[in-house]
Design an enzyme around this catalytic site. Structure first.
Site, PDB file in Angstrom:
ATOM      1  N   HIS A   1      -2.683  -0.990  -3.295  1.00  0.00           N
ATOM      2  CA  HIS A   1      -4.038  -0.102  -3.115  1.00  0.00           C
ATOM      3  C   HIS A   1      -3.762   1.178  -3.610  1.00  0.00           C
ATOM      4  O   HIS A   1      -2.810   2.023  -3.234  1.00  0.00           O
ATOM      5  CB  HIS A   1      -3.941   0.195  -1.446  1.00  0.00           C
ATOM      6  CG  HIS A   1      -4.138  -0.956  -0.646  1.00  0.00           C
ATOM      7  ND1 HIS A   1      -3.866  -1.093   0.656  1.00  0.00           N
ATOM      8  CD2 HIS A   1      -4.978  -2.422  -0.940  1.00  0.00           C
ATOM      9  CE1 HIS A   1      -4.197  -2.391   1.197  1.00  0.00           C
ATOM     10  NE2 HIS A   1      -4.617  -2.845  -0.071  1.00  0.00           N
TER      11      HIS A   1
ATOM     12  N   ASP B   1      -4.134  -4.884   5.713  1.00  0.00           N
ATOM     13  CA  ASP B   1      -4.636  -5.979   4.687  1.00  0.00           C
ATOM     14  C   ASP B   1      -3.597  -6.761   4.564  1.00  0.00           C
ATOM     15  O   ASP B   1      -2.425  -6.615   4.515  1.00  0.00           O
ATOM     16  CB  ASP B   1      -4.889  -4.983   3.560  1.00  0.00           C
ATOM     17  CG  ASP B   1      -5.710  -5.956   2.353  1.00  0.00           C
ATOM     18  OD1 ASP B   1      -6.377  -6.834   2.836  1.00  0.00           O
ATOM     19  OD2 ASP B   1      -5.317  -5.442   1.167  1.00  0.00           O
TER      20      ASP B   1
ATOM     21  N   SER C   1       0.940  -1.218  -0.037  1.00  0.00           N
ATOM     22  CA  SER C   1      -0.198   0.074   0.147  1.00  0.00           C
ATOM     23  C   SER C   1       0.907   1.354   0.064  1.00  0.00           C
ATOM     24  O   SER C   1       1.520   1.491  -0.935  1.00  0.00           O
ATOM     25  CB  SER C   1      -1.006   0.011   1.159  1.00  0.00           C
ATOM     26  OG  SER C   1      -1.875   1.095   1.167  1.00  0.00           O
ATOM     27  N   THR C   2       0.805   2.039   0.982  1.00  0.00           N
ATOM     28  CA  THR C   2       1.660   3.199   1.268  1.00  0.00           C
ATOM     29  C   THR C   2       2.964   3.053   0.909  1.00  0.00           C
ATOM     30  O   THR C   2       3.545   2.204   1.543  1.00  0.00           O
ATOM     31  CB  THR C   2       1.434   3.947   2.491  1.00  0.00           C
ATOM     32  OG1 THR C   2      -0.003   4.159   2.917  1.00  0.00           O
ATOM     33  CG2 THR C   2       1.841   5.406   2.418  1.00  0.00           C
TER      34      THR C   2
END
Length: 356
Positions: A200, A296, A173-174
């Site tokens: 994401h 997640d 993600s990030t």
């Protein structure tokens, strides 16, 4: 009491500058320390009174957001030992904006948000507040963590796979676009095993991300397509806004996409991909959890471990945000915690290994 995050707003639109400032005003631990309309003005402010974080418009006349980001990073390089000025990109809903934002993320921007297009000013402000505050707080935690020792994680030797690894699944993600650039380019180009990635990111970003990773690595990198038969030596990225699953069919393994509700706020969700992987490949799976906010992937690694697969996660020191990797470690199902620059080599080794 900790010091607030000082934020500089940079956007050529007076309306968006005002909206971002309104969105951040009154938020605990966040202070707007300036608001300017161009890249050169931003650099003047950064050099005179360095903020903690800059919200940086991607598409500006003259010096655009990517150029301004590079100049801010050059300024950071002149201050060894000092906290770096972080950058959150602010992107418009355009293909050009998506590609430029992706380049910025790969170049080291902390994260990004998309400019809202709601029906009213109040709704736009609320959208900006929802998008920005969580990312700013994640940056704040990262900022503080850089001055402290990373969480110690006892090494846990990985058991060798029972058979040859047949697939690799990745959650990120990030900080993901930059991490993926390194991971994908360091994978062995002769690796036969398919790699499946959940990043994401909004729908308009996944195709440019696939194309960028393909250019950087020389590998076949594509968005997952409903019903596609999985091919060797191919990296599949879950399309933004759709869950990606793997399903066994007579011909092999096919990709299945759906728009079922988000899990933990995400669609695609790594949990969905991870749960499907052992159904398609049994225990012949390596799962990888990279940098990202939230948790997640943590639920999805349990069925992979139960089937006999292996789980690798990125360590705290090399992660932009250690939310997802840290949550995975907390489950007790992780085999190895590695810095980003060692993960591709470990995957290469595991995928080439043959158990007797």
């Amino acid at each position: 009491m900790s010091l607030p995050v000082r934020v500089l707003i940079v956007d050529d639109s007076r309306i968006y500058r005002a909206a971002i400032e309104e969105a951040l005003t009154g938020q605990d631990g966040i202070v707007v320390c300036g608001s300017v309309w161009s890249g050169p003005k931003a650099l003047e402010h950064v050099r005179a009174q360095p903020p903690d974080l800059v919200t940086l418009d991607v598409e500006m006349p003259g010096m655009n957001g990517l150029d301004a980001l590079q100049a801010i990073q050059a300024f950071n390089a002149t201050r060894p030992g000092q906290p770096e000025v972080g950058v959150i990109m602010v992107s418009a809903y355009t293909s050009r904006g998506a590609e430029a934002t992706l380049q910025a993320l790969q170049a080291g921007a902390f994260d990004f948000i998309e400019k809202p297009k709601e029906a009213s000013h109040a709704q736009n402000v609320q959208s900006l507040r929802q998008q920005l505050t969580g990312k700013i707080r994640a940056f704040q935690q990262r900022h503080r963590r850089n001055g402290s020792q990373p969480v110690a994680v006892p090494p846990r030797p990985a058991a060798p796979p029972r058979r040859a690894v047949r697939a690799v699944v990745v959650a990120v993600s990030t900080g993901g676009p930059r991490a993926l650039s390194q991971l994908v380019t360091e994978l062995d180009p002769q690796l036969d095993q398919p790699v499946f990635i959940v990043q994401h990111i909004p729908p308009e970003f996944t195709k440019p991300l696939a194309e960028s990773l393909a250019r950087q690595s020389g590998r076949r990198v594509v968005e997952g397509v409903q019903g596609d038969l999985v091919q060797p030596r191919t990296i599949y990225i879950a399309p933004g806004g759709q869950h990606m699953l793997l399903r066994t069919v007579r011909e092999g393994v096919r990709i299945v996409l759906n728009q079922q509700p988000p899990e933990n706020g995400f669609r695609p969700s790594a949990n969905v991909l991870f749960r499907s992987a052992p159904l398609a490949y049994g225990g012949d799976v390596v799962a990888v959890v990279l940098t990202g906010m939230g948790n997640d992937g943590s639920e999805g690694i349990e069925p992979i471990k139960r089937a006999g697969g292996l789980v690798l996660v990125q360590d705290e020191a090399s992660s932009v945000v250690w939310g997802m990797p840290g949550s995975a470690v907390a489950t007790g199902h992780v085999d190895e915690v590695l810095p980003l620059n060692q993960i591709a080599a470990r995957i290469n080794s595991l995928c080439k290994k043959r158990s007797p």
